[in-house]
Design an enzyme around this catalytic site. Structure first.
Site, mmCIF file in Angstrom:
data_model
loop_
_atom_site.group_PDB
_atom_site.id
_atom_site.type_symbol
_atom_site.label_atom_id
_atom_site.label_comp_id
_atom_site.label_asym_id
_atom_site.label_seq_id
_atom_site.Cartn_x
_atom_site.Cartn_y
_atom_site.Cartn_z
ATOM 1 N N GLN A 156 0.849 -1.196 0.000
ATOM 2 C CA GLN A 156 0.000 0.000 0.000
ATOM 3 C C GLN A 156 0.879 1.239 0.000
ATOM 4 O O GLN A 156 1.961 1.231 0.566
ATOM 5 C CB GLN A 156 -0.864 0.042 1.256
ATOM 6 N N SER B 195 0.172 6.731 3.054
ATOM 7 C CA SER B 195 0.733 7.788 3.905
ATOM 8 C C SER B 195 1.865 8.530 3.222
ATOM 9 O O SER B 195 2.609 7.966 2.407
ATOM 10 C CB SER B 195 1.273 7.177 5.200
ATOM 11 N N GLU C 102 -10.926 -2.601 4.764
ATOM 12 C CA GLU C 102 -9.784 -2.861 5.631
ATOM 13 C C GLU C 102 -10.218 -2.877 7.088
ATOM 14 O O GLU C 102 -9.922 -3.792 7.832
ATOM 15 C CB GLU C 102 -8.718 -1.790 5.389
ATOM 16 N N ASN D 232 -6.674 4.888 15.955
ATOM 17 C CA ASN D 232 -7.947 4.697 16.661
ATOM 18 C C ASN D 232 -8.614 6.018 17.044
ATOM 19 O O ASN D 232 -9.844 6.080 17.144
ATOM 20 C CB ASN D 232 -7.722 3.816 17.890
ATOM 21 N N GLU D 233 -7.818 7.079 17.242
ATOM 22 C CA GLU D 233 -8.427 8.386 17.527
ATOM 23 C C GLU D 233 -9.276 8.834 16.333
ATOM 24 O O GLU D 233 -10.371 9.382 16.504
ATOM 25 C CB GLU D 233 -7.342 9.444 17.801
#
Lengths: 387, 353
Positions: free
Chosen positions: A125, A128, A243, A371-372
């Site tokens: 992937q 980012s 995902e 997770n935030e």
């Protein structure tokens, strides 16, 4: 509601179980974060593919078996239950594969999917960037159209297994001056193309688990774009949904370590019970992994009825990543002073399984969208709180 | 493998939800709280008209013949609207107990028909609790005495009321004498009935706790959008968002656990005890977190009598230790995982391990 498997599903399970019993390597393969280990995993993937077990839920014409998602869950239970090797190409197979099935042209599907199923092509992937992590819409790598190809420039990072992969997929800014999630296109880029430079990044275990990818005037044919030009965000969000949703982390991926954790606890019961919170944590791990499995079967049922997996997939991601932490932290607590030993340590024996999982579990709440961010998505899109 | 509800089940839930939304608003519940009995016969008879009391009564006795799976949706609605105990205890747990009795028990069919028609006031006394809910109004009581099931007319008991922090709950200490005349089941059969009744009661509480969690979440989301501080809605602050997202997460993961337990109980799965306790634990955690974050986000308003959050929060705290307390249900799951020698393989989710 009827929670029993049909005779067909049971016989599929037995077929998978028998094949795995006869074929899973007796010795654990070396990590796929090394060149040699990567190639051994590729060979295993080919063997799996030849037996028709690589991508059971894909259509047969693309190298799959034409199974439904319940069969896939059954396959996963057997696969993890047998201790079979990690799926080295899963970021392509599970994430890009799903995207191609939904958004790909007939030509893209018939070219890329079979090669992905057989792992002739290995995928990484490329989302980012140094300034686009949690804020993915801040992507600045460019893909400027020039006739029948794009010219790609920029940098991607944290690209898992890109060190040895053949292809990468991700988002690139194709419209000059566009902002945020507008003007991005979803491209598949061969990593052996001229102008691509890969710089491995050592993970905290010292292995080249991920990499930076630099693009210097790399030519990418237009037919390697998925979806419309400038509409890549929409395609990518679908991928991110898969995902975080069902595919990337099947329940068996957690049920198997829980099974081992329960055994570890029982084998060391007298020692562990000196801290009663250990037993409580072990039971919670079992209950949570079981709940995650029930949730997956429930989701499969709803998808079968025509429901779409929406922002709730963010809840899944938070749940499994936190469960993985708890499983491995609890195991480390039981192992005590031997938990720190590397696999090569004479006294480590099979305990290094836990250290490896413990280290990787630290990444869970970070990768695939921190997770935030997942909690923000739930609050804003499920609960309707103001941005 | 089919983890979905039928259209009938889903539509029935929808109809009950719409009915309770108008007929059991918080103001109405507060009025009922103030009455001496704490119960509203009109509401009960309206619920019977909606078919709620007929849900799991066998078709032979005029009921709809549904079971635990259908009730796992309905108990969430009862929880969401804070409906007092007697309805679920009578129409769900009580109907289940009567149905399990031997057909030779005198009056079995009549009692089931009366439950179906919404005409029976029933209380169940299980040894998991020293107090009996709704004994003060019951015309008959089903009481445990070891492995014996006793059907006791209200004339044969005396009750001492013990007020609860949840004004919906009316608890009594029941004094009575077990006699051969009142005994309607015993021995292995009696033991089986009580175990199943405890499981059904626990599942009823689990569904109500989940409904209560959803109500507290909804109330808190509403409040966090109305209340402004620092010039904007407090729901726009990330700390508040994350509290609420965590509550939503607890609720979502509890649902399939609840539904699986209902399916196990309805089909006499050998692991029903474990599945029910697991469901109870998940629903209980969801309600506990919804209450904790609910009052935190409401601030001082959450600590008042005036704001409705207290009604649902207190109910969740009270229900949390009924039909088997938290220690009982946690211990049942822990004992299975820690002290057995079953191999908990990934393939065993739906099997007897």
């Amino acid at each position: 509601m009827e929670l029993i498997f049909s005779p067909e599903q049971q016989s599929f399970r037995m077929e998978v179980r028998q094949w795995l019993a006869a074929n899973v390597p007796k010795e654990k393969l070396p990590t796929y974060d090394t060149k040699a280990g990567f190639e051994l995993h590729r060979q295993w993937e080919r063997k799996l593919h030849e037996a028709g077990f690589s991508m059971v839920m894909w259509p047969k014409e693309y190298g799959g078996r034409g199974c439904d998602l319940t069969d896939w869950l059954i396959f996963e239970e057997e696969y993890y239950g047998a201790g079979a090797p990690g799926r080295v190409n899963q970021n392509g197979q599970l994430l890009l594969g799903s995207t191609l099935l939904e958004f790909g042209t007939p030509e893209q599907k018939s070219h890329f999917l079979p090669r992905m199923a057989s792992s002739d092509d290995m995928w990484a992937q490329a989302w980012s960037e140094p300034n686009a992590g949690s804020d993915m819409a801040n992507i600045s790598s460019k893909a400027i159209r020039d006739g029948d190809h794009y010219v790609v420039n920029g940098q991607k990072t944290w690209s898992t297994r890109a060190t040895y992969a053949d292809w990468a997929f991700g988002l690139f800014r194709s419209e000059v001056g566009s902002k945020r999630h507008h003007g991005l296109s979803f491209l598949m880029v061969p990593l052996d193309a001229e102008g691509v430079t890969i710089r491995p990044i050592k993970a905290l275990d010292g292995e080249d688990a991920f990499a930076e990818i630099f693009f210097d005037n790399v030519k990418v044919p237009v037919e390697h774009r998925i979806g419309d030009e400038g509409k890549g965000w929409h395609v990518a969000m679908a991928t991110a949904g898969f995902e975080r949703g069902l595919l990337l982390r099947s329940p068996a991926r957690f049920q198997q370590p829980v099974r081992k954790l329960v055994k570890l606890y029982r084998d060391n019961k007298a020692y562990a019970d000196r801290d009663p919170s250990i037993g409580v944590a072990v039971a919670k791990c079992w209950a949570d992994a079981e709940a995650y499995a029930l949730s997956a079967y429930n989701t499969v049922g709803r998808v079968g009825r025509g429901d779409k997996i929406g922002a709730e997939s963010s809840l899944n991601k938070v749940f499994w990543s936190e469960l993985d932490l708890l499983i491995h932290q609890t195991a480390m607590n039981i192992l005590g002073s031997s938990g720190e030993l590397l696999a090569c340590a004479p006294l480590a024996e099979e305990r290094a399984y836990w250290l490896e999982g413990f280290l990787f579990s630290q990444a869970g709440p970070i990768y695939a969208g921190a997770n935030e961010i997942q909690r923000n998505i739930v609050a804003e899109r499920v609960l309707g709180l103001p941005r | 493998m089919d983890f979905t509800f039928t259209e009938d089940q889903l539509m029935f839930r929808e109809a009950i939800s719409r009915f309770l939304m108008t007929e059991a608003a918080p103001e109405t519940l507060r009025e009922i709280w103030e009455t001496a009995d704490g119960r509203c016969p009109e509401l009960r008879s309206q619920m019977a008209t909606q078919g709620l009391t007929a849900l799991s009564v066998p078709e032979d006795n005029g009921g709809l013949g549904m079971g635990d799976i259908a009730w796992s949706l309905m108990t969430q609605e009862l929880g969401y609207y804070g409906i007092p105990d007697s309805l679920a205890d009578t129409a769900y747990v009580g109907a289940g107990l009567f149905s399990a009795l031997n057909d030779s028990v005198v009056g079995k069919g009549d009692y089931l028909t009366k439950i179906c028609d919404g005409e029976l006031r029933l209380a169940i006394g299980h040894e998991s609790s020293p107090l009996v809910a709704d004994a003060h109004l019951a015309e008959v009581l089903l009481l445990q005495h070891g492995d014996e099931v006793h059907l006791v007319p209200s004339e044969q008991i005396s009750d001492v009321v013990n007020p609860s922090i949840d004004s919906s709950r009316r608890l009594s200490q029941v004094n009575w004498q077990a006699t051969p005349e009142t005994c309607i089941a015993s021995g292995e059969a009696g033991e089986k009935i009580w175990n199943e009744t405890l499981n059904r009661g626990a599942l009823s509480v689990a569904g109500q706790l989940l409904g209560l969690a959803q109500r507290m979440l909804d109330l808190t989301v509403d409040y966090s959008v109305q209340r402004k501080q620092f010039g904007k809605e407090i729901g726009s602050f990330q700390a508040v968002k994350h509290h609420l997202a965590d509550v939503a997460g607890k609720i979502e993961i509890a649902k399939p656990v609840l539904y699986r337990a209902a399916c196990s109980l309805e089909n006499n799965h050998p692991l029903s005890d474990i599945h029910v306790s697991q469901a109870r634990n998940f629903c209980s955690e969801a309600a506990a977190l919804a209450a904790r974050h609910g009052i935190q986000i409401h601030g001082a308003m959450g600590y008042t009598w005036e704001v409705d959050l207290q009604m649902f929060m207190k109910r969740s705290w009270a229900l949390n230790n009924t039909w088997g307390d938290n220690i009982f249900h946690k211990a049942r799951v822990q004992d299975y995982v820690l002290n057995s020698d079953v191999d908990l393989a990934p393939s065993k989710t739906f099997e007897e391990a």
